[in-house]
Design a protein around this motif. Sequence first.
Motif, PDB file in Angstrom:
ATOM      1  N   PHE A  42       0.850  -1.365  -0.076  1.00  0.00           N
ATOM      2  CA  PHE A  42       0.015  -0.137   0.190  1.00  0.00           C
ATOM      3  C   PHE A  42       0.903   1.429  -0.059  1.00  0.00           C
ATOM      4  N   SER A 131     -15.210   0.990  -8.340  1.00  0.00           N
ATOM      5  CA  SER A 131     -14.165   1.734  -7.350  1.00  0.00           C
ATOM      6  C   SER A 131     -12.835   0.954  -7.326  1.00  0.00           C
ATOM      7  N   THR A 132     -11.837   1.916  -6.617  1.00  0.00           N
ATOM      8  CA  THR A 132     -10.735   1.360  -6.624  1.00  0.00           C
ATOM      9  C   THR A 132     -10.669   0.177  -5.634  1.00  0.00           C
ATOM     10  N   ARG A 133     -11.477   0.232  -4.440  1.00  0.00           N
ATOM     11  CA  ARG A 133     -11.495  -0.786  -3.664  1.00  0.00           C
ATOM     12  C   ARG A 133     -11.960  -2.093  -4.532  1.00  0.00           C
ATOM     13  N   GLN A 134     -12.957  -1.961  -5.370  1.00  0.00           N
ATOM     14  CA  GLN A 134     -13.535  -3.184  -6.103  1.00  0.00           C
ATOM     15  C   GLN A 134     -12.640  -3.544  -6.854  1.00  0.00           C
ATOM     16  N   LYS A 135     -11.810  -2.773  -7.700  1.00  0.00           N
ATOM     17  CA  LYS A 135     -10.681  -3.225  -8.484  1.00  0.00           C
ATOM     18  C   LYS A 135      -9.854  -4.176  -7.624  1.00  0.00           C
ATOM     19  N   TRP A 136      -9.210  -3.786  -6.550  1.00  0.00           N
ATOM     20  CA  TRP A 136      -8.588  -4.532  -5.850  1.00  0.00           C
ATOM     21  C   TRP A 136      -8.831  -6.080  -5.210  1.00  0.00           C
ATOM     22  N   THR A 137     -10.123  -5.992  -4.854  1.00  0.00           N
ATOM     23  CA  THR A 137     -10.575  -7.043  -4.111  1.00  0.00           C
ATOM     24  C   THR A 137     -11.234  -8.041  -5.236  1.00  0.00           C
ATOM     25  N   LYS A 138     -12.029  -7.484  -6.234  1.00  0.00           N
ATOM     26  CA  LYS A 138     -12.513  -8.392  -7.261  1.00  0.00           C
ATOM     27  C   LYS A 138     -11.757  -8.814  -8.227  1.00  0.00           C
TER      28      LYS A 138
END
Lengths: 228, 258
Positions: A42, A131-138
């Motif tokens: 990160f 979203s940035t978070r969705q890109k990372w987690t999914k």
Amino acid sequence: MNWSWTVFFETIPLISKGLWITVGLTLACYLFAAIFGFFWVFMSRIPSKIVRSIFGWIAEFIRSTPPLVQLFFIFYAWPVIPVVGVSLNPFVAAILGLGIHFSTYMSEVYRSGIESVDKGQWEASTALNLSTRQKWTKIILPQAIPPTIPMLGNYLIIMFKEVPLASTIGVVAMLHIANDYGSQYYKFVEPLTVVALFFLLLSYPSAILISKLEKKYNRKFDKKAMTS
Amino acid sequence: MDEPIVKYKDVHKSFGDIEVLKGIDLDIQPAEKVALIGPSGSGKTTIIRMLMTLEEPTMGVIDVGGRNLWQMEKKGEWVRADDSHLHSIRGDIGMVFQHFNLFPHMTILENCMLAPVLVKNESKKEVKATSVEMLEKVGLGDKIDLYPAQLSGGQKQRVAMARALMMRPKVMLFDEVTSALDPELVGEVLEVIRDLAKEGEMAMILVTHEMDFALDIADRVVFLNDGVIEEEGHPEDILVNPKSERLQDFLSRFTVNR
């Protein structure tokens, strides 16, 4: 030297008590390292170049100093530092020390996994307005992590073998018990042989398991990763 | 004529010292089909990538539905757009890529369902139904549980189109979508695009080297050369009766069958 089977068999139950401490400590350190590894990843992606390089240097520093020195520092030196100093119990100090040390290696593994994901995957996720978070987690991590599982597994075995360092700050695990027994009865060969056998008994099957996992994932990813 | 859905106003883009786009002015009407043609390196792809927010313009303004895409107003001043500003506009744009960019760890049904469920919070059940419908429309109704690696290039590209359509964009961008395909698979992909174009409501910008196809479906053809729009107009005028020497020279490398 005279080898005594009696001593050998007598020390097995004694030392096996320490086995669970060693295994528990390994898992705790590993969990800490696995999670904290993402912290470095990160930090290495923060837009500010100054912040990035500061954390880059800290990680490099931790990676290139011996874990034993770090353990001693956390256990003996940190408590006497004014204001921020905290005195820790040996178990917690070991988790922190070994965990942080190995987290810098784990972050390199994560990074190699993340960089192996095609740039087009990021672009497609942007085009779909994730979203940035969705890109990372999914999208990114589910593709980045599985191929690194063999490497992550190797670090688990390496960690397991480094955990006896904790006996130097007083964690009573296998090595510590064997050492105590030795100094008490002046019998070192048998208990230390038992310690070595216990390590072999756990790390060798783990190594086989990891190489099986590796083969499995290579097959799976060959099939799926072809130009998609 | 309606208000344009997309407006490029003196848009420039540089990569390092190289200026790829040197002032682009271009309006796209709702439901208009525009083909972008030009030699490689002329900046065609960069034009649509900036609209998809994959590249930021160095200078100039791009409006989408009357809203400035790359700048936002904050305390009376225009500042660089942040993530949430881009997010709020990006939903109107969809894109199909040259290299498909399907998600390899998901089945093609999951590829289609992902964004509507995550981004639009639509119900899983409904999204599944529309996804299956969409995949049937592109001729892949019998393949919904396969992974991308199990499909041919043409099939992958059709999935990619279904996936983009699931977000119901107002403008769809096609970035050389047939360039990575084996020649015998190009037809099936063009067929799907042609059907979409006939349906009509969505504006489409196609970066393409398929001149016949451009002639067939485009309302307007834009010829880009060296970072500027060299010539634009009705497909017949541009592709059959080109005026500028550069365009004539460029087209001489293709055979256009009227």
